[in-house]
Motif scaffolding. Structure first.
Motif, PDB file in Angstrom:
ATOM      1  N   LEU A 118       1.146   0.037  10.541  1.00  0.00           N
ATOM      2  CA  LEU A 118       1.414  -0.581   8.052  1.00  0.00           C
ATOM      3  C   LEU A 118       0.910   1.109   7.731  1.00  0.00           C
ATOM      4  O   LEU A 118      -0.456   1.618   8.205  1.00  0.00           O
ATOM      5  N   ALA A 119       1.281   2.131   6.953  1.00  0.00           N
ATOM      6  CA  ALA A 119       1.242   2.746   6.549  1.00  0.00           C
ATOM      7  C   ALA A 119       1.250   3.348   4.963  1.00  0.00           C
ATOM      8  O   ALA A 119       2.224   2.075   3.784  1.00  0.00           O
ATOM      9  N   THR A 120       1.041   4.347   4.289  1.00  0.00           N
ATOM     10  CA  THR A 120       1.540   4.435   3.151  1.00  0.00           C
ATOM     11  C   THR A 120       3.337   3.896   2.814  1.00  0.00           C
ATOM     12  O   THR A 120       3.373   4.618   3.792  1.00  0.00           O
ATOM     13  N   SER A 121       3.465   4.028   1.655  1.00  0.00           N
ATOM     14  CA  SER A 121       4.829   3.735   1.155  1.00  0.00           C
ATOM     15  C   SER A 121       5.581   4.896   1.393  1.00  0.00           C
ATOM     16  O   SER A 121       6.976   4.947   2.077  1.00  0.00           O
ATOM     17  N   GLY A 122       5.327   5.988   1.524  1.00  0.00           N
ATOM     18  CA  GLY A 122       5.694   7.702   2.111  1.00  0.00           C
ATOM     19  C   GLY A 122       5.535   7.742   3.182  1.00  0.00           C
ATOM     20  O   GLY A 122       6.842   8.136   3.607  1.00  0.00           O
ATOM     21  N   THR A 123       4.364   7.406   3.225  1.00  0.00           N
ATOM     22  CA  THR A 123       5.238   7.023   5.841  1.00  0.00           C
ATOM     23  C   THR A 123       5.925   6.480   5.440  1.00  0.00           C
ATOM     24  O   THR A 123       6.689   7.049   6.909  1.00  0.00           O
ATOM     25  N   ILE A 124       6.293   5.197   5.291  1.00  0.00           N
ATOM     26  CA  ILE A 124       7.207   4.301   5.841  1.00  0.00           C
ATOM     27  C   ILE A 124       8.952   5.139   5.300  1.00  0.00           C
ATOM     28  O   ILE A 124       9.494   4.773   6.078  1.00  0.00           O
ATOM     29  N   ALA A 145       9.685  -5.535   1.311  1.00  0.00           N
ATOM     30  CA  ALA A 145       8.600  -5.222   0.052  1.00  0.00           C
ATOM     31  C   ALA A 145       7.283  -5.621  -0.032  1.00  0.00           C
ATOM     32  O   ALA A 145       6.177  -5.392  -0.957  1.00  0.00           O
ATOM     33  N   SER A 146       7.668  -6.823  -0.487  1.00  0.00           N
ATOM     34  CA  SER A 146       5.788  -7.620  -0.931  1.00  0.00           C
ATOM     35  C   SER A 146       4.752  -7.261  -0.007  1.00  0.00           C
ATOM     36  O   SER A 146       3.352  -7.368  -0.679  1.00  0.00           O
ATOM     37  N   VAL A 147       5.216  -7.475   1.297  1.00  0.00           N
ATOM     38  CA  VAL A 147       4.272  -7.399   2.081  1.00  0.00           C
ATOM     39  C   VAL A 147       3.220  -6.187   2.147  1.00  0.00           C
ATOM     40  O   VAL A 147       2.401  -5.859   2.371  1.00  0.00           O
ATOM     41  N   GLN A 148       4.387  -4.704   1.945  1.00  0.00           N
ATOM     42  CA  GLN A 148       3.940  -3.388   2.037  1.00  0.00           C
ATOM     43  C   GLN A 148       3.051  -3.420   0.803  1.00  0.00           C
ATOM     44  O   GLN A 148       2.217  -2.541   0.571  1.00  0.00           O
ATOM     45  N   ARG A 150       0.866  -5.155  -0.805  1.00  0.00           N
ATOM     46  CA  ARG A 150      -0.359  -5.403  -0.307  1.00  0.00           C
ATOM     47  C   ARG A 150      -0.973  -4.754   0.256  1.00  0.00           C
ATOM     48  O   ARG A 150      -2.124  -3.890   0.017  1.00  0.00           O
ATOM     49  N   VAL A 151       0.126  -4.151   1.583  1.00  0.00           N
ATOM     50  CA  VAL A 151      -0.520  -2.113   2.285  1.00  0.00           C
ATOM     51  C   VAL A 151      -1.231  -1.595   1.379  1.00  0.00           C
ATOM     52  O   VAL A 151      -1.895  -1.013   1.506  1.00  0.00           O
ATOM     53  N   MET A 152      -0.275  -1.297   0.242  1.00  0.00           N
ATOM     54  CA  MET A 152      -0.701  -0.254  -0.634  1.00  0.00           C
ATOM     55  C   MET A 152      -2.092  -0.453  -1.041  1.00  0.00           C
ATOM     56  O   MET A 152      -2.203   0.126  -1.481  1.00  0.00           O
ATOM     57  N   GLU A 153      -1.663  -2.287  -1.747  1.00  0.00           N
ATOM     58  CA  GLU A 153      -3.855  -2.560  -2.486  1.00  0.00           C
ATOM     59  C   GLU A 153      -4.293  -2.315  -1.680  1.00  0.00           C
ATOM     60  O   GLU A 153      -5.462  -1.986  -2.155  1.00  0.00           O
ATOM     61  N   SER A 154      -4.361  -2.305  -0.348  1.00  0.00           N
ATOM     62  CA  SER A 154      -5.545  -2.558   0.185  1.00  0.00           C
ATOM     63  C   SER A 154      -5.813  -1.344   0.876  1.00  0.00           C
ATOM     64  O   SER A 154      -6.876  -0.512   1.428  1.00  0.00           O
ATOM     65  N   ILE A 155      -5.113  -0.426   0.527  1.00  0.00           N
ATOM     66  CA  ILE A 155      -5.208   1.860   0.700  1.00  0.00           C
ATOM     67  C   ILE A 155      -5.952   2.120  -0.826  1.00  0.00           C
ATOM     68  O   ILE A 155      -6.628   2.699  -0.412  1.00  0.00           O
ATOM     69  N   CYS A 156      -4.732   1.747  -1.692  1.00  0.00           N
ATOM     70  CA  CYS A 156      -5.106   2.782  -2.682  1.00  0.00           C
ATOM     71  C   CYS A 156      -5.045   1.769  -4.318  1.00  0.00           C
ATOM     72  O   CYS A 156      -5.334   2.492  -5.438  1.00  0.00           O
ATOM     73  N   GLY A 157      -5.803   0.439  -4.321  1.00  0.00           N
ATOM     74  CA  GLY A 157      -5.599  -0.341  -5.356  1.00  0.00           C
ATOM     75  C   GLY A 157      -7.133  -0.237  -5.521  1.00  0.00           C
ATOM     76  O   GLY A 157      -7.725   0.879  -4.736  1.00  0.00           O
ATOM     77  N   ILE A 190       0.455  -0.313  14.364  1.00  0.00           N
ATOM     78  CA  ILE A 190      -0.231   1.016  14.346  1.00  0.00           C
ATOM     79  C   ILE A 190      -0.500   0.918  12.542  1.00  0.00           C
ATOM     80  O   ILE A 190      -0.308   0.733  11.580  1.00  0.00           O
ATOM     81  N   LEU A 191      -2.067   0.886  13.146  1.00  0.00           N
ATOM     82  CA  LEU A 191      -3.618   1.356  11.901  1.00  0.00           C
ATOM     83  C   LEU A 191      -3.222   2.726  10.858  1.00  0.00           C
ATOM     84  O   LEU A 191      -3.645   3.343  11.748  1.00  0.00           O
ATOM     85  N   GLY A 192      -1.951   2.836   9.950  1.00  0.00           N
ATOM     86  CA  GLY A 192      -1.145   3.805  10.688  1.00  0.00           C
ATOM     87  C   GLY A 192      -1.345   4.788   8.349  1.00  0.00           C
ATOM     88  O   GLY A 192      -0.753   6.015   8.341  1.00  0.00           O
ATOM     89  N   CYS A 193      -2.630   4.386   8.045  1.00  0.00           N
ATOM     90  CA  CYS A 193      -3.794   5.232   7.270  1.00  0.00           C
ATOM     91  C   CYS A 193      -5.080   5.690   7.863  1.00  0.00           C
ATOM     92  O   CYS A 193      -5.706   4.803   8.403  1.00  0.00           O
ATOM     93  N   THR A 194      -5.081   6.706   7.422  1.00  0.00           N
ATOM     94  CA  THR A 194      -6.111   7.277   8.000  1.00  0.00           C
ATOM     95  C   THR A 194      -7.966   6.168   7.667  1.00  0.00           C
ATOM     96  O   THR A 194      -9.055   6.491   8.796  1.00  0.00           O
ATOM     97  N   GLU A 195      -7.734   5.630   6.231  1.00  0.00           N
ATOM     98  CA  GLU A 195      -8.439   4.959   6.442  1.00  0.00           C
ATOM     99  C   GLU A 195      -8.042   3.372   6.452  1.00  0.00           C
ATOM    100  O   GLU A 195      -9.964   2.593   7.203  1.00  0.00           O
ATOM    101  N   GLN A 196      -7.480   2.774   6.829  1.00  0.00           N
ATOM    102  CA  GLN A 196      -7.146   1.478   7.405  1.00  0.00           C
ATOM    103  C   GLN A 196      -8.280   0.821   8.045  1.00  0.00           C
ATOM    104  O   GLN A 196      -8.884  -0.478   8.359  1.00  0.00           O
ATOM    105  N   PRO A 197      -8.985   2.135   9.296  1.00  0.00           N
ATOM    106  CA  PRO A 197      -9.266   1.059  10.338  1.00  0.00           C
ATOM    107  C   PRO A 197     -11.086   1.163  10.342  1.00  0.00           C
ATOM    108  O   PRO A 197     -11.775   0.276  10.650  1.00  0.00           O
TER     109      PRO A 197
END
Length: 227
Positions: A118-124, A145-148, A150-157, A190-197
């Motif tokens: 689970l990471a930014t779209s750029g990482t994926i 795509a739809s879940v990704q 939501r991942v981006m919303e959790s990070i950058c929304g 993998i919580l693959g964005c630094t702030e996700q944890p």
């Protein structure tokens, strides 16, 4: 200065200096000319670098290297898409966070062969995680795509973790993504964005799958290296 005033009086909408040396005075000139004055040196530099941070990252790593460390650490998952090209220009090693995560999973969870990042779209999109995992004989299962989204919303929304939130909407988005990866066959996430944890998750979500925190794994690797 008289030339710039002359150009403005002649009806110029923008002034574009063609001599590098003139731009040393760009801030002073802007305060004295009534039309916009373009810093062509800056414009060229931004064009050359674009969205690729490699030059800035390499410059920073070289500055660190000059201070005599034994290694460089970059605690950002997305930045690792550029690590291989930077490493070639350094005389010391970059401790690769993604490699450390895969090595941790291989050592601590030998039964796990399918990881869900689970990471930014750029990482994926960069597939930097894929190449590291596949080299270790592991498979990565990415969100659809739809879940990704939501991942981006959790990070950058607007209510995401980068905006200073760690509960509410960002928790719901992250929990849904973890459940999705579990349903797709992932054995760990993998919580693959630094702030996700930092995002709060309820006990039920945390029981769905093991959650790997790359920053914590990297920190432990650095402690081992220091010892």
């Amino acid at each position: 200065m008289d030339v710039r005033a002359h150009l403005a009086d002649k009806g110029a909408d923008i002034i574009l200096p063609g001599m590098t040396e003139v731009l040393v005075l760009v801030d002073v000139l802007r305060s004295r000319v009534s039309v916009p004055l373009i810093d062509s040196n800056l414009a060229y530099a931004e064009h050359a670098v674009g969205a690729d941070p490699t030059i800035a990252m390499l410059a920073t790593c070289k500055r660190l290297e000059a201070n005599g460390p034994n290694a460089v650490v970059i605690p950002c998952n997305t930045a690792h898409a550029f690590v291989s090209s930077i490493q070639r220009q350094l005389d010391i090693s970059i401790v690769n966070m993604l490699s450390e995560v895969i090595a941790f999973a291989r050592e601590k969870m030998p039964e796990v062969s399918r990881l869900g990042p689970l990471a930014t779209s750029g990482t994926i999109t960069s597939r930097v995680c894929h190449s590291t995992a596949e080299a270790a004989g592991m498979t990565l299962l990415v969100p659809d795509a739809s879940v990704q989204a939501r991942v981006m919303e959790s990070i950058c929304g607007a209510d995401g973790v980068k905006a200073g939130f760690n509960s509410g909407a960002c928790s719901s988005h992250l929990a849904a993504a973890i459940a999705h990866l579990r349903d797709e066959g992932a054995q760990a996430v993998i919580l693959g964005c630094t702030e996700q944890p930092l995002i709060e998750l309820d006990a039920e979500t945390r029981r769905l799958l093991p959650l790997l925190d790359p920053t914590a794994i990297l920190a432990n690797s650095c402690v081992r290296l220091a010892r």
